[in-house]
Enzyme design. Structure first.
Site, PDB file in Angstrom:
ATOM      1  N   HIS A  96       0.815  -1.213   0.000  1.00 48.50           N
ATOM      2  CA  HIS A  96       0.000   0.000   0.000  1.00 48.50           C
ATOM      3  C   HIS A  96       0.847   1.261   0.000  1.00 48.50           C
ATOM      4  CE1 HIS A  96       1.027  -0.571   4.249  1.00 48.50           C
ATOM      5  NE2 HIS A  96       0.749   0.710   4.456  1.00 48.50           N
ATOM      6  N   ASP A  98       0.480   4.891   1.877  1.00 48.56           N
ATOM      7  CA  ASP A  98      -0.306   5.380   3.011  1.00 48.56           C
ATOM      8  C   ASP A  98      -1.337   6.414   2.542  1.00 48.56           C
ATOM      9  OD1 ASP A  98       1.014   3.813   4.885  1.00 48.56           O
ATOM     10  OD2 ASP A  98       2.522   5.348   5.305  1.00 48.56           O
ATOM     11  N   HIS A 256       4.642   0.004   0.339  1.00 47.81           N
ATOM     12  CA  HIS A 256       5.370  -0.768   1.338  1.00 47.81           C
ATOM     13  C   HIS A 256       4.480  -1.848   1.936  1.00 47.81           C
ATOM     14  CE1 HIS A 256       3.640   2.778   3.289  1.00 47.81           C
ATOM     15  NE2 HIS A 256       3.534   2.038   4.384  1.00 47.81           N
ATOM     16  N   ARG A 271       5.083   6.619  13.541  1.00 49.55           N
ATOM     17  CA  ARG A 271       5.134   7.132  12.167  1.00 49.55           C
ATOM     18  C   ARG A 271       4.596   8.554  12.073  1.00 49.55           C
ATOM     19  NH1 ARG A 271       1.149   4.251   8.324  1.00 49.55           N
ATOM     20  NH2 ARG A 271      -0.227   5.916   9.042  1.00 49.55           N
TER      21      ARG A 271
HETATM   22  C1  SIN Z   1       3.123   1.512   7.552  1.00 53.31           C
HETATM   23  O1  SIN Z   1       2.484   0.681   6.909  1.00 53.31           O
HETATM   24  O2  SIN Z   1       3.041   2.716   7.309  1.00 53.31           O
HETATM   25  C2  SIN Z   1       4.029   1.058   8.669  1.00 53.31           C
HETATM   26  C3  SIN Z   1       5.083   0.126   8.191  1.00 53.31           C
HETATM   27  C4  SIN Z   1       5.749  -0.648   9.292  1.00 53.31           C
HETATM   28  O3  SIN Z   1       5.217  -0.705  10.405  1.00 53.31           O
HETATM   29  O4  SIN Z   1       6.812  -1.220   9.038  1.00 53.31           O
END
Ligand code: SIN
Length: 280
Positions: A96, A98, A256, A271
């Site tokens: 995805h 974000d 990611h 994040r």
């Molecule tokens: C995310 O999907 O933004 C987080 C990625 C992660 O926790 O490695």
């Protein structure tokens, strides 16, 4: 500051820099930003920084987003706390970008590892510019004018009660984006569908459709084919976390996937999501 590439496709490791200092030094920050546009995701090991430094560094890229589902620290509302320990469920183990469900999906993110399992819990990033460039030419042509809808309900709503899911969707209505977006800073073309994408909105034209049966299977086969391109290892980099690591990614040109293979070990990430612009 030293920058070394990790794979031919995407990702670089950056050393000899402290991100707290970078947030107060516009020239240093400009070098990091330019490396980000080139490598699409940057990794910094062993960053001893505070939440305030984390937010300050992320704010150098732009305003920070809040998130309707993920918790945050009230003193640092720009930091989403992605803490996984109580159940095996995670939202992040799907390819995805974000906030694709937002009218203006995130420009990028700064992710800090607070705690991670000894093994497992890696994150994979994908170069979606390369994913577009290496599509067969007829597919590139076919999708150039297509638009797709993305919905928060598809991911975050799936584990809610029906009532909560409907409310989430009402408060955050689905957004429509080009299937191929143009990077506003580099001009690159990007394949722009991911796990929040539910369907194309303008596929069923006379050029694509002869009979009713062509609609759903034709469109969904094409969408599934496009979604599957993110899984190609040649477009990817995989990062194995240590506490204190930071990853910064350009969310416009990448997707990611956080590998969910570590439960019941805890994994705690924080994040900062940076507000993006409306894709074209
Ligand atoms: C995310 O999907 O933004 C987080 C990625 C992660 O926790 O490695």
């Amino acid at each position: 500051m030293k920058i070394s590439r990790i794979t031919p496709a995407i990702g670089a490791r950056v050393t000899d820099v402290h991100l707290g200092e970078a947030s107060r030094d516009p020239e240093l920050f400009a070098q990091i930003k330019s490396a980000l546009l080139k490598h699409k995701v940057l990794f910094f090991r062993g960053q001893e920084i505070t939440r305030a430094d984390h937010e300050a560094f992320a704010r150098c890229f732009g305003e920070l987003e809040d998130h309707p589902v993920l918790n945050s620290d009230p003193e640092h509302p720009g930091l989403a706390l992605i803490y996984r320990s109580e159940s095996r469920h995670s939202y992040e183990n799907a390819y995805h970008s974000d906030g694709l469900w937002r009218p203006n999906p995130s420009m990028g993110a700064v992710l800090r590892c607070i705690e991670c399992p000894e093994i497992g819990g890696d994150t994979i990033w994908v170069n979606m510019v390369q994913a577009y460039e290496e599509l067969p030419e007829d597919i590139q042509q076919k999708i150039l004018k297509l638009r797709a809808r993305s919905s928060i309900e598809q991911s975050f709503g799936a584990v809610m009660t029906d009532e909560a899911r409907r409310k989430l969707n009402q408060d955050n209505p689905p957004a429509e984006h080009p299937v191929v977006r143009t990077h506003p800073e580099t001009g690159e073309k990007i394949l722009y569908v991911g796990s929040f994408t539910t369907h194309f909105v303008n596929h069923n034209t006379p050029e694509n459709i002869r009979h009713g049966i062509d609609k759903t299977p034709g469109a969904s086969l094409l969408l599934n084919y496009l979604l599957s391109r993110a899984t190609i290892p040649e477009y990817q980099v995989r990062w194995s976390w240590q506490p204190g690591d930071i990853a910064v990614w350009d969310n416009r040109s990448t997707q990611h996937y956080a590998v969910n293979d570590y439960w019941p070990a805890p994994r705690k990430m924080e994040r900062a999501g940076i507000v993006g612009d409306v894709p074209y």
